[in-house]
Motif scaffolding. Structure first.
Motif, mmCIF file in Angstrom:
data_model
loop_
_atom_site.group_PDB
_atom_site.id
_atom_site.type_symbol
_atom_site.label_atom_id
_atom_site.label_comp_id
_atom_site.label_asym_id
_atom_site.label_seq_id
_atom_site.Cartn_x
_atom_site.Cartn_y
_atom_site.Cartn_z
ATOM 1 N N ALA A 141 -11.436 -16.124 3.032
ATOM 2 C CA ALA A 141 -11.170 -15.391 1.795
ATOM 3 C C ALA A 141 -12.306 -14.450 1.399
ATOM 4 C CB ALA A 141 -10.897 -16.372 0.668
ATOM 5 N N GLY A 155 -6.133 -21.490 -6.037
ATOM 6 C CA GLY A 155 -5.461 -20.959 -7.218
ATOM 7 C C GLY A 155 -4.121 -21.631 -7.501
ATOM 8 N N ASN A 168 -1.724 -22.719 0.867
ATOM 9 C CA ASN A 168 -2.004 -21.681 1.854
ATOM 10 C C ASN A 168 -0.993 -21.767 2.997
ATOM 11 O OD1 ASN A 168 -3.399 -20.814 4.498
ATOM 12 N ND2 ASN A 168 -4.700 -19.926 2.928
ATOM 13 N N GLU A 197 -16.949 -14.489 -3.444
ATOM 14 C CA GLU A 197 -16.763 -13.045 -3.559
ATOM 15 C C GLU A 197 -15.584 -12.690 -2.660
ATOM 16 O OE1 GLU A 197 -19.322 -9.439 -1.829
ATOM 17 O OE2 GLU A 197 -20.520 -11.045 -2.708
ATOM 18 N N SER A 198 -14.457 -12.385 -3.296
ATOM 19 C CA SER A 198 -13.260 -12.042 -2.520
ATOM 20 C C SER A 198 -12.872 -10.615 -2.839
ATOM 21 C CB SER A 198 -12.069 -12.907 -2.904
ATOM 22 O OG SER A 198 -12.295 -14.222 -2.596
ATOM 23 N N HIS A 199 -12.318 -9.962 -1.854
ATOM 24 C CA HIS A 199 -11.841 -8.601 -2.097
ATOM 25 C C HIS A 199 -10.339 -8.675 -2.257
ATOM 26 C CE1 HIS A 199 -15.823 -7.166 -0.862
ATOM 27 N NE2 HIS A 199 -15.753 -8.224 -0.078
ATOM 28 N N LYS A 200 -9.911 -8.716 -3.478
ATOM 29 C CA LYS A 200 -8.461 -8.788 -3.738
ATOM 30 C C LYS A 200 -7.832 -7.482 -3.290
ATOM 31 C CE LYS A 200 -6.788 -12.541 -5.056
ATOM 32 N NZ LYS A 200 -6.805 -12.900 -3.635
ATOM 33 N N SER A 201 -6.714 -7.603 -2.629
ATOM 34 C CA SER A 201 -6.060 -6.381 -2.214
ATOM 35 C C SER A 201 -4.555 -6.563 -2.304
ATOM 36 C CB SER A 201 -6.516 -6.040 -0.789
ATOM 37 O OG SER A 201 -5.426 -5.828 0.053
ATOM 38 N N GLU A 202 -3.873 -5.466 -2.505
ATOM 39 C CA GLU A 202 -2.413 -5.500 -2.629
ATOM 40 C C GLU A 202 -1.772 -5.501 -1.241
ATOM 41 O OE1 GLU A 202 -0.892 -5.888 -5.603
ATOM 42 O OE2 GLU A 202 -2.982 -6.100 -6.226
ATOM 43 N N ASP A 259 -1.673 -9.880 3.679
ATOM 44 C CA ASP A 259 -2.791 -10.698 4.134
ATOM 45 C C ASP A 259 -2.925 -10.591 5.654
ATOM 46 O OD1 ASP A 259 -4.664 -12.909 4.264
ATOM 47 O OD2 ASP A 259 -2.967 -14.073 5.015
ATOM 48 N N ASP A 287 -14.333 -10.367 5.862
ATOM 49 C CA ASP A 287 -13.051 -11.057 6.080
ATOM 50 C C ASP A 287 -12.016 -10.173 6.780
ATOM 51 O OD1 ASP A 287 -13.590 -10.067 3.392
ATOM 52 O OD2 ASP A 287 -11.535 -10.560 2.908
#
Ligand SMILES: Cc1cc2nc3c(=O)[nH]c(=O)nc-3n(C[C@H](O)[C@H](O)[C@H](O)COP(=O)(O)OP(=O)(O)OC[C@H]3O[C@@H](n4cnc5c(N)ncnc54)[C@H](O)[C@@H]3O)c2cc1C
Ligand SMILES: Nc1ncnc2c1ncn2[C@@H]1O[C@H](COP(=O)(O)O)[C@@H](O)[C@H]1O
Lengths: 249, 313
Positions: free
Chosen positions: A161, B12, B16, B185-190, B193, B243
């Motif tokens: 992640a 969250g 998974n 530290e995650s890079h949220k992306s639309e 995955d 990642d």
């Protein structure tokens, strides 16, 4: 503070390995070997911690046959102060390696044990975690940043992640990922000096360690080969080929 | 008969996708399948796990110490639960979560581990990749329980449609306090995955900067509805986050379409893409090893090809 660094001798990462026709394994005789790349990173990190004054002594260790002595000499050239060779000519699987390392940790009492995250021969990625379990201490695997402060360390880990940061109490086991550092090139004088540094040989029996029941390798084969592809000349040809496979409309 | 305990991976409040793949591996082994959820309060995750086809029971182990699922904290609970349930197998997905956790469990149980199971021959006999996937070894273990991680690219996610019972469970394992979570530290992306995307577009060192990834790679990925990946060189150079790395030491993926752009095709990179259905390579060097595995190759300069390709899609 003392650091123990484990180093494994593996087939060099640049070699294209060959599977033996009889399925008994891969060809390793006469093939270039080197220190597992992740262990070079572990050695480099230990040396940097020593340069920063956090670590006072570095002990390198390997479990393996006579040829592994050259890997220990490489570790000594990196900057290890002394080395321990746990001599075992047979295959050493992770649980056995972890037991041997645990026995040495109990004797040497290092505050930090650094290992590579995985040995690139069997790609097991097990030994550091097993060692931490046997020692009942903290583990921080896949480290990309290590900050040691007193009896604690703050470690950033590369996970699926993103980047996770843990605070761990020492003594602890840390396994290294690729981006922790870039190992230095060894200089000839250091390689010469390494030849005179102390190297102690012991056996599993000396350490009171019993080899674990091994996972048996029944047969080794080549992976399936992919069919031959086509080379196209233009973007339009590429789009046509993708269309034909139903990948774009 | 086998009794298989699977350690759920979640974040969250959501399960998974790797867990459903471990279930599918467990189905190949055959036997009763139980999923253990270690969380602060795992009700939503347990409910999701209970819906996976073939699952017999879900064990919900709630404990504030399970926040963040630290390996050192979860491992003793898994080991104790496996003993209490009489598990013949203990499995988890071969994600960084499973890789961190399961060897610790195995050592607590005094057994070896089988990493990255890609095929099940028998309940104690499996195929797994070695040497960055350049050889496949069949291994057999006599230890009980069998502790293993499941190579996610080798198994489809188990279908939904189950209705397992959720049981609350607890263990008396002594939980350590030597490990504390600081942050993530995650890079949220639309974007889809990387690990489960049907299509992935990856870039290598040839992009020469993070800006070029943004300018050239992302628009193509968006047109294709693809997830994004990268070679180690691109990550090491700081063009993209860690990642995104695909390969032996990054993510191992099995998309329908993989597009490798400005990536030479080092064995360590190929290790991550061998299961892709179709591989497309764009590289200016006709001798680049990536062409040896590509189904469709286009020799040329990415800085010219990508704008044209993206505009024509
Ligand atoms: C222990 C270990 C583990 C590793 N794990 C991984 C891993 O998990 N994943 C991984 O990817 N690597 C891994 N590596 C690194 C791997 O060996 C390679 O170094 C890396 O994959 C190279 O990245 P690259 O292809 O982007 O760069 P390069 O090898 O430098 O290739 C760049 C390519 O771009 C092409 N090119 C240049 N300019 C253009 C242009 N304008 N248009 C089109 N093409 C162009 C070149 O022809 C070349 O083929 C590992 C290495 C080690 C030692
Ligand atoms: N026989 C061994 N000798 C020394 N170190 C080892 C040995 N086996 C494993 N290790 C260490 O454990 C790490 C992970 O190995 P593995 O669990 O085999 O993937 C390696 O990078 C080494 O640091």
């Amino acid at each position: 503070m003392k650091a123990l660094v484990s180093v494994k001798r593996v087939v060099d990462f640049n070699v294209r390995i060959q599977v033996k026709p009889d399925g008994s394994g891969v060809v390793t005789d006469g093939i270039k070997h080197a220190m597992n790349p992740f262990d070079e990173i572990a050695m480099e990190e230990a040396v940097r911690l020593k340069e920063k004054g956090k670590v006072t002594e570095i002990v390198a260790i390997t479990i393996g046959g006579a040829k592994c002595e050259e890997t220990l000499r490489t570790a000594l050239a990196f900057g290890a102060d002394r080395a321990i060779h746990v001599k075992e000519e047979g295959e050493v699987q992770p649980l056995t390696a972890a037991r041997a390392l645990a026995a040495v940790v109990r004797k040497e009492a290092p505050q930090i044990v650094l290992l590579g995250k995985q040995a690139i021969d069997d790609d097991n990625n097990q030994t550091p975690q097993m060692l931490a379990a046997l020692l009942d201490c903290a583990q921080a695997t896949f480290a990309s940043k290590v900050e040691v402060d007193g009896g604690k360390a703050k470690v950033t880990r590369e996970i699926d992640a993103g980047l996770e940061t843990l605070e761990i109490d020492l003594p602890a086991v840390i396994s290294t990922d690729l981006r922790l550092n870039e190992p230095r090139y060894l200089k000839l004088p250091d390689i010469m000096k390494a030849k005179k540094k102390p190297l102690e040989a012991v056996t599993l029996a000396d350490l009171g360690v019993q080899a674990a029941a091994p996972v048996k390798h029944v047969k080794t084969v080549n992976p399936p080969v992919r069919g031959k592809g086509v080379v196209v000349k233009t973007v339009d040809d590429l789009l046509a080929a993708l269309k034909q496979k139903g990948l774009v409309s | 008969m086998s009794k298989i305990l699977i350690v759920a991976q979640h974040a969250g409040g959501k399960l998974n996708a790797g867990t459903a793949k471990a279930v599918s591996c467990a189905q190949k082994i055959g036997g009763d399948i139980e999923i253990a959820v270690f969380a602060t309060s795992g009700a939503s995750v347990a409910a999701e796990a209970a819906k996976l086809a073939g699952v017999k029971a879900v064990l919900q182990v709630d404990n504030p110490a399970n926040d963040h699922n630290l390996a050192a904290v979860v491992a003793p609970q898994v080991a104790e639960l496996a003993k209490a349930r009489g598990s013949s197998h203990v499995l988890a997905a071969g994600s960084t979560f499973g890789k961190d956790l399961m060897p610790r469990v195995a050592a607590l149980l005094g057994v070896p581990q089988v990493s990255d199971v890609m095929l099940v021959h028998a309940p104690n006999k499996f195929d797994r990749p070695i040497y960055a996937g350049n050889a496949i070894v069949t291994v057999e273990t006599t230890a009980t329980p069998v502790v293993a991680t499941v190579r996610m690219a080798s198994f489809q996610a188990a279908a939904a449609g189950g209705s397992a019972a959720v049981e609350k469970a607890s263990t008396s394992a002594k939980l350590p306090t030597h490990t504390r979570f600081v942050g993530i530290e995650s890079h949220k992306s639309e974007r889809p995955d990387l690990q489960s995307a049907a299509r992935v577009v990856s870039g290598g060192r040839a992009f020469a900067s993070g800006e070029n990834f943004t300018k050239l790679l992302l628009p193509l990925a968006d047109k294709l509805g693809a997830g994004v990946g990268a070679s180690r060189a691109a990550v090491d150079s700081g063009y993209v986050p860690n990642d995104w790395q695909v390969g032996q030491t990054g993510k191992i993926i099995a998309p329908e379409l993989y597009v490798a752009i400005g990536i030479s095709g080092a064995i360590q990179h190929l290790a991550g893409i061998k299961d892709a259905r179709t591989i497309v390579a764009i590289n200016k060097d006709p001798e680049a090893p990536i062409f040896e595995v590509a189904d469709i190759g286009l020799v040329g300069d990415l800085f010219q090809i990508l704008p044209e390709l993206t505009s024509k899609l």
